[in-house]
Design an enzyme around this catalytic site. Structure first.
Site, mmCIF file in Angstrom:
data_model
loop_
_atom_site.group_PDB
_atom_site.id
_atom_site.type_symbol
_atom_site.label_atom_id
_atom_site.label_comp_id
_atom_site.label_asym_id
_atom_site.label_seq_id
_atom_site.Cartn_x
_atom_site.Cartn_y
_atom_site.Cartn_z
ATOM 1 N N ASP A 1 -12.251 32.010 62.458
ATOM 2 C CA ASP A 1 -11.420 31.974 63.657
ATOM 3 C C ASP A 1 -11.904 30.722 64.388
ATOM 4 O OD1 ASP A 1 -10.360 32.134 66.196
ATOM 5 O OD2 ASP A 1 -10.365 34.314 66.212
ATOM 6 N N HIS A 2 -11.122 29.658 64.296
ATOM 7 C CA HIS A 2 -11.674 28.367 64.737
ATOM 8 C C HIS A 2 -11.989 28.331 66.229
ATOM 9 C CE1 HIS A 2 -7.376 27.606 65.568
ATOM 10 N NE2 HIS A 2 -7.832 26.843 66.533
ATOM 11 N N HIS B 1 -7.689 35.169 68.270
ATOM 12 C CA HIS B 1 -8.323 34.289 69.263
ATOM 13 C C HIS B 1 -8.591 34.985 70.605
ATOM 14 C CE1 HIS B 1 -7.418 31.393 66.294
ATOM 15 N NE2 HIS B 1 -6.204 31.090 66.682
#
Lengths: 511, 353
Positions: A200-201, A263
């Site tokens: 999950d960047h 996110h």
């Protein structure tokens, strides 16, 4: 050589606090795609420029199109020159590119994987990569199953003694809880959880990592980080962009599954979690999972009371007219896919009892901003009542992107003989204080995966717990669509979203 | 903000001000600036020099550093031997655009010239012009004076110096040790000569992360270094670091190290024009590890030759030779440089001889 031996290198002491990556071969599935060109290769180049890559590393692009190593390297060089945060140095690129090669195969062709296995063995012998393999699933999610299955059948998932084999899985991790479980089962068939790195960047962003430091390294904040002092929390992720050619994906996903499930819930977890006993991966992830488990489930009619979904209509962004979502290319003209979600969440635990967490995410909003705003409770209305002055509450804002930083709104007396109180803002900007460019999220995440550090990656139970929560909302939406509001592109969403906060005598922050 | 007056000796140092009115004038300057300017500061960076000749260069370094590491900069030119006692001050600001926007980030600089007896006012000058609550980094660009003013050192959080320029290094290092061991100062010792070695140490450590290379650390036989004629100290510090990390002891008489097993490790320092350090080679019985740095290059060429596997060549980031880059690298670090002190202790006898 195991990581333990590497970490015992006496010359390393005092040099780097960052992860020390093991020599390895990185195999990218979907190597001709956008993610590889825009993010992965620039990130790898920047790591090389910082001297952060191990001495022995190979990068293998695995994809269907027919091309030579040289053509592949040329394409990656072009992408690196375009997207790297650092200018490309010719000598360094040449050295880095010598570690790159291309392996053509269909994803469903087992022979292609067997040939890859032979090639990797040869590369290990030639380059000293020690049999360590990192498989990056950068292909479309519909290809994950066949790739994982063939990795297992070809034996590539099993490292030889003393080496490791790991897999990085890009989001989306499924499209709902059953598909996430199925995907996780597939991954688990091939790789142990400790070998699985779900990206999950957002978690790789410097400011997301700083939430933990802000909370637990400052006595000032943590002492007040509870329902006694905090009125509510707002988490916003807004962007002016529309669906931008991703209609095929977005029509099936929508804002809830595209952004909230991963996110935004991750940001909520970092904001709401208890102090972990340590900074190791599982200590932090244990605490995040507890937050997800504490989320008050939203089902049935509660969904329509606490969640607002909407779709952008025509409007204007930065002075330019833009089309409504339903008029976008490849979007169903009768689509009920939400491009905006606002919701009120409650974390049912001792710390957060009675503190609503408001989340909003949307496309075609006035500006790009991701932030967490912690709104503190009002002071007792006693001392300044006679002056007739209204006092704004303190707000602590953690800006995730852009213009990363932290600001604190507080009240101050205006100069003059009368007592007038005005809000003032203390503002910390990363860019102002720390002049150097922060690394891209993918740099940190790739390095961590090569080092076996899973702290910034989502664990299976986190992913599934988040899906469980989100699925209940999605399920309720399947039974009606009359709640889908429309908002003008370029506005801050539908009026219904404002009602959510109004019920708590609050209002969305003006960004 | 632009300089209003050019002094014959102090071009571009800013606006001359009375020392007692520095804070007031700075306040007026900020008040008069527009909304696009943001004042920022992370540290107090005080530079003390006794060299007129380098003042312009020091000023340029400060301007460059302030643009990337927000600070209150204080530049002091001391001239204790001047016959007339006089103190002068100037103020200026260093601004740069933030990202692609229009907002300017500004750091302020105060410059002092202290002649004659006024040079004795150094501690007071420093104390009275610090941005409160921010760490004090003092870059001492002169020989350390005797006796040392303990009141000043007690306030310093990071004491920066550059041993590359010392003519009597053993004496200067002894004074540094005195400062850090007297108990009066908790200052972190920051030798820019050591800062430049960071990239060398990083690259050398990386070479031994390799599975085939790691065991050779226990069988080193000789080390060869090439350095510029003025950079012997850097070469020795690197040797001191290797010795400390690998538990070697110094045999001063034979200019060699000994392992705990009694094995001898010879070392050779060759002077050659070029970068401060340009070559390091570590040899064991059947392996060789080399780092080469060409003049003007930003990257090392790293080579690992071990039996059984092909030669591993890699390009690794080298130290930036420009002074402001070195200073910025130092300011970006945190914590104490324990290994520096350890390395220094090991090589001090060599400096004496």
């Amino acid at each position: 050589m195991s990581s333990d031996i590497l970490r015992s290198n006496p010359l390393r002491e005092g040099l780097a606090q960052r992860s020390i990556p093991d020599p390895c071969t990185l195999v990218i599935f979907g190597a001709t795609g956008d993610l590889t060109h825009r993010k992965l290769v620039p990130a790898l180049y920047n790591l090389a420029a910082d001297g952060a890559l191990p001495p022995a590393i190979s990068v293998v692009g695995f994809a269907r199109r027919d091309k030579s190593d040289d053509v592949f390297r040329g394409e990656l060089e072009e992408a690196a020159r375009k997207f790297s945060r650092q200018a490309i140095n010719d000598d360094l690129w040449k050295n880095f590119a010598s570690s790159i090669c291309y392996h053509r195969s269909e994803f469903d062709n087992l022979e292609g994987y067997e040939a890859l296995a032979r090639r990797l063995d040869e590369m290990d012998a030639a380059r000293g990569t020690g049999g360590n393999r990192l498989f990056y699933l950068a292909a479309g999610p519909d290809q994950f199953e066949v790739i994982l299955e063939n990795l297992r059948k070809s034996g590539l998932n099993k490292a030889r003694p003393g080496a490791w084999s790991r897999v990085i899985v890009e989001k989306p991790f499924g499209t709902d809880l059953p598909s996430a479980k199925r995907l996780n089962d597939l991954v688990e068939n091939a790789f142990d959880e400790s070998e699985t790195f779900r990206i999950d960047h957002y978690l790789g962003k410097e400011t997301a990592q700083n939430i933990i430091v802000l909370r637990f390294a400052n006595a000032l904040f943590e002492a007040m980080w509870n329902s006694r002092y905090i009125d509510h929390v707002q988490i916003t992720a807004s962007e002016p962009l529309g669906v931008e050619g991703r209609a095929g994906y977005y029509e099936k996903s929508g804002a809830l599954r595209d952004m909230v499930q991963n996110h935004l819930l991750q940001l909520l977890c970092l904001t709401a979690m208890e102090p972990p006993p340590g900074l190791d991966a599982d200590s932090i992830r244990d605490e995040k999972v507890k937050v997800l488990r504490s989320l008050r489930p939203l089902t049935g009619e509660d969904v329509f009371k606490h969640v607002v979904r909407a779709q952008y209509g025509a409007g204007s962004i930065n002075g330019k007219r833009v089309a409504a979502y339903r008029d976008e290319l490849n979007v169903n003209p009768e689509s009920v896919t939400e491009t905006f979600v606002a919701m009120e969440l409650n974390v049912d635990n001792w710390r957060w009892a009675g503190v609503p967490f408001f989340i909003r995410v949307g496309k075609r909003l006035p500006k790009a901003a991701t932030e967490i705003a912690v709104h503190f409770k009002s002071v007792p209305p006693v001392l300044f009542r006679a002056t007739g002055e209204s006092i704004d509450d303190n707000v602590l804002v953690i800006r995730i992107q852009p213009d990363e930083g932290i600001s604190l709104r507080m009240s101050a007396k205006m100069p003059g003989s009368s007592l007038r109180i005005e809000p003032v803002k203390m503002d910390f900007h990363y860019g102002t204080s720390f002049g150097k460019a922060t690394p891209e999220a993918y740099e940190r995440l790739l390095l961590d995966a090569m080092s076996g550090d899973a702290t910034l990656f989502a664990r299976r139970d986190e992913v599934e717990q988040a899906w469980k929560f989100v699925d209940a909302i999605h399920e309720a939406w399947q039974h009606r669509s009359d709640d889908l509001a429309v908002y003008t592109s370029g506005s801050w969403g539908p009026g219904e979203a404002d009602e959510l906060t109004k019920r708590h005598e609050a209002a969305w922050r003006r960004l | 903000m632009e300089a209003l007056v050019n002094d014959a000796e102090f071009i571009d140092l800013g606006i001359p001000v009375e020392i007692g009115k520095i804070d007031k004038t700075l306040g007026e300057l900020w008040d008069s600036s527009d909304d696009t300017k943001t004042r920022a500061s992370l540290i107090n960076l005080v530079v003390y020099t006794e060299s007129d000749a380098t003042l312009a260069a020091d000023n340029a370094v400060l301007a460059s550093v302030a643009g990337r590491h927000a600070c209150r900069a204080i530049l002091i030119l001391g001239n204790p031997s001047a016959p007339v006692s006089e103190a002068k001050a100037w103020i200026s600001a260093h601004c740069h655009l933030l990202g692609k926007g229009t907002r300017q980030i500004c750091s302020e600089q105060i410059t002092f010239r202290l002649d004659g007896d006024a040079a004795n006012a150094l501690p007071n000058i420093v104390f009275s012009h610090l941005d409160s609550d921010l760490p004090l980094c003092l870059w001492w660009k002169a020989d350390f004076p005797e006796p040392l003013d303990e009141k000043l050192w007690a306030w310093v959080d990071r004491l920066i110096f550059d041993s590359v320029s010392w003519h009597k290094p053993h004496h200067q290092f002894s004074m540094i040790r005195h400062i850090s061991s007297s108990g009066k100062s908790a200052a972190v010792l920051c030798d820019l000569n050591w800062t430049r070695l960071h990239a060398w140490r990083f690259a050398l450590a990386s070479q031994f992360d390799n599975a085939a290379a790691f065991p050779h650390l226990s069988h080193v036989e000789s080390i060869t270094l090439r350095c510029a004629p003025h950079s012997q100290i850097a070469a020795l510090l690197l040797l001191g670091w290797l010795a400390g990390r690998l538990k070697w002891t110094l045999d001063v008489e034979n200019r060699a190290f000994r392992t705990s097993r009694g094995d001898v490790i010879s070392f050779h320092i060759e002077e050659t024009p070029g970068p401060n350090l340009s070559f390091v080679s570590i040899k064991s019985s059947d392996a060789r590890f080399e780092l080469k740095l060409a003049e003007g290059s930003d990257f090392f060429e790293s080579s690992i030759q071990t039996p059984g596997i092909p030669e591993i060549c890699q390009i690794l980031p080298a130290p930036r030779e420009r002074l402001e880059e070195t200073l910025l690298a130092e300011l970006s670090r945190a914590g104490r440089h324990k290994l520096y002190t350890e390395s220094l202790e090991i090589i001090l006898p060599l400096l004496k001889s």
